[in-house]
Motif scaffolding. Structure first.
Motif, short mmCIF file in Angstrom:
data_model
loop_
_atom_site.label_atom_id
_atom_site.label_comp_id
_atom_site.label_asym_id
_atom_site.label_seq_id
_atom_site.Cartn_x
_atom_site.Cartn_y
_atom_site.Cartn_z
N ALA A 121 53.97 12.02 11.97
CA ALA A 121 54.33 10.68 12.43
C ALA A 121 55.67 10.65 13.16
N ALA A 122 56.50 11.68 12.95
CA ALA A 122 57.86 11.68 13.51
C ALA A 122 57.89 11.48 15.02
N ALA A 167 53.86 16.60 5.38
CA ALA A 167 53.09 16.90 6.59
C ALA A 167 52.78 15.63 7.37
N ALA A 168 52.44 14.56 6.63
CA ALA A 168 52.15 13.29 7.28
C ALA A 168 53.39 12.74 7.98
N GLY A 193 61.69 6.39 23.18
CA GLY A 193 60.84 6.74 24.31
C GLY A 193 60.28 8.14 24.19
N GLY A 194 59.17 8.36 24.88
CA GLY A 194 58.48 9.64 24.79
C GLY A 194 59.28 10.80 25.31
N ARG A 195 60.13 10.59 26.32
CA ARG A 195 60.91 11.69 26.88
C ARG A 195 61.89 12.25 25.86
N VAL A 196 62.52 11.38 25.08
CA VAL A 196 63.44 11.85 24.04
C VAL A 196 62.67 12.62 22.98
N ALA A 197 61.48 12.14 22.63
CA ALA A 197 60.68 12.82 21.61
C ALA A 197 60.39 14.26 22.00
N GLU A 198 60.24 14.52 23.30
CA GLU A 198 59.95 15.88 23.75
C GLU A 198 61.12 16.84 23.51
N TRP A 199 62.32 16.28 23.30
CA TRP A 199 63.51 17.10 23.06
C TRP A 199 63.84 17.20 21.57
N GLY A 200 62.90 16.78 20.72
CA GLY A 200 63.17 16.71 19.29
C GLY A 200 63.62 18.03 18.68
N HIS A 201 62.98 19.14 19.06
CA HIS A 201 63.34 20.43 18.46
C HIS A 201 64.77 20.82 18.83
N TRP A 202 65.18 20.52 20.06
CA TRP A 202 66.56 20.83 20.45
C TRP A 202 67.54 19.89 19.74
N LEU A 203 67.25 18.60 19.72
CA LEU A 203 68.17 17.64 19.11
C LEU A 203 68.35 17.88 17.62
#
Length: 322
Positions: A53-54, A48-49, A63-73
């Protein structure tokens, strides 16, 4: 005598833990269960931690914009490959050389989905000058009614992402446009000069060796057209107007995505092709010298059959026979 610095034996360690003795807990099923549960709980807390942190780790790296696409990537291996190749350009160019880096970038863009390209941070149909701001919507799967296809011209915010992307800031000057429900796509890397530009249509290099304009167009969702350098000996040839990438008189490259074939039309001395365009009508391609001429609806300079037999097709026969 016991030395404080001496390593403990296994027997001593077990004795301190209550193991290996008659009163030890290793024979107590309930205690073993509690020990297993503690380890399971600890592993769950660690997982969970790590999950919490991911996003921070991704944001620090890409960058933060890529992080927003994490579920798709997480569902798109090609998207992850593209992100790595795009953000690690300096290191990868040093490793494989600039020419191979550019070639591989074009290959990856030719394989990527619209959502993969949006995750890169390029401008899109909605705003060409900035990255997508609606990843929570655009990363979702598009809903396509039965019997229909994905919309070819998409404007965010929309599930499945926009249908065209522009790179306004890097030296590659990327231009990607999807067509025919994403069945086809063009990828242009202009790279600051018509002679350096590279074009792929459906993953195949097109127009190699030609000077390419900065951007092309899909006509009828089957034909990709782009202006290329015209004949030097044309009587009207000269330096192009301010902002144009090519000379005054240009030729027209037409790629048939359905058949995977390319033709180049070169203007005759009597044809003033300053902005030639293709119109698809009645099973034929009509070529006009300018957009204004096409809009006026007059006679075209050229007409060709869209599905005429290939010149090298032995089964085609003589098109004029009979």
């Amino acid at each position: 005598m016991k030395w404080s610095w001496r390593a403990k034996s296994k027997a001593e360690t077990k004795a301190e833990d209550g193991e290996g003795t008659e009163t030890g807990l290793e024979c107590d099923a309930e205690s073993i269960g509690r020990r297993i549960q503690r380890r399971t709980d600890a592993a769950g807390e660690a997982a969970a931690a790590a999950e919490r942190a991911a996003p921070m780790l991704v944001a620090e790296r890409w960058g933060g914009r890529v992080a927003e696409w994490g579920h798709w990537l997480a569902r798109s291996p090609t998207g992850v490959d593209l992100i790595h190749w795009w953000f690690d350009e300096a290191e990868l160019t040093a490793l494989v050389g600039e020419d191979r880096y550019v070639e591989r970038l074009g290959e990856l863009l030719s394989q990527a989905s619209a959502r993969d390209i949006a995750a890169m941070g390029l401008g899109c149909t909605r705003r060409v000058d900035r990255a997508c701001r609606f990843a929570e919507v655009c990363s979702q799967d598009p809903v396509v009614p039965p019997g229909e296809k994905l919309a070819s011209h998409r404007h965010g915010e929309v599930p499945g992402a926009c249908s065209s992307f522009i790179d306004c800031f890097s030296k590659h000057e990327i231009d990607v446009t999807f067509a025919d429900g994403d069945r086809h796509r063009s990828v242009l890397l202009f790279r600051d000069h018509p002679g350096e530009a590279r074009l792929w249509v459906d993953g195949v290099r097109v127009g190699e060796g030609e000077w390419l304009d900065k951007g092309g167009f899909w006509e009828g969702e089957r034909f990709f057209t782009i202006r290329i350098e015209g004949p030097e000996d044309h009587p009207e040839q000269g330096i192009g107007a301010m902002g144009n990438q090519l000379c005054t008189i240009v030729s027209l490259l037409i790629h048939d995505a359905q058949r995977g074939t390319t033709r180049i039309l070169v203007p005759e001395a009597t044809e003033s092709w300053t902005d030639p365009v293709l119109a698809v009508r009645d099973g034929a391609g009509w070529v006009y010298p300018t957009r204004e001429a096409r809009a006026a609806g007059g006679a075209p300079d050229r007409v060709f059959l869209l599905d005429e037999p290939e010149a090298d097709d032995p089964e085609a026969g003589d098109p004029e026979a009979g």
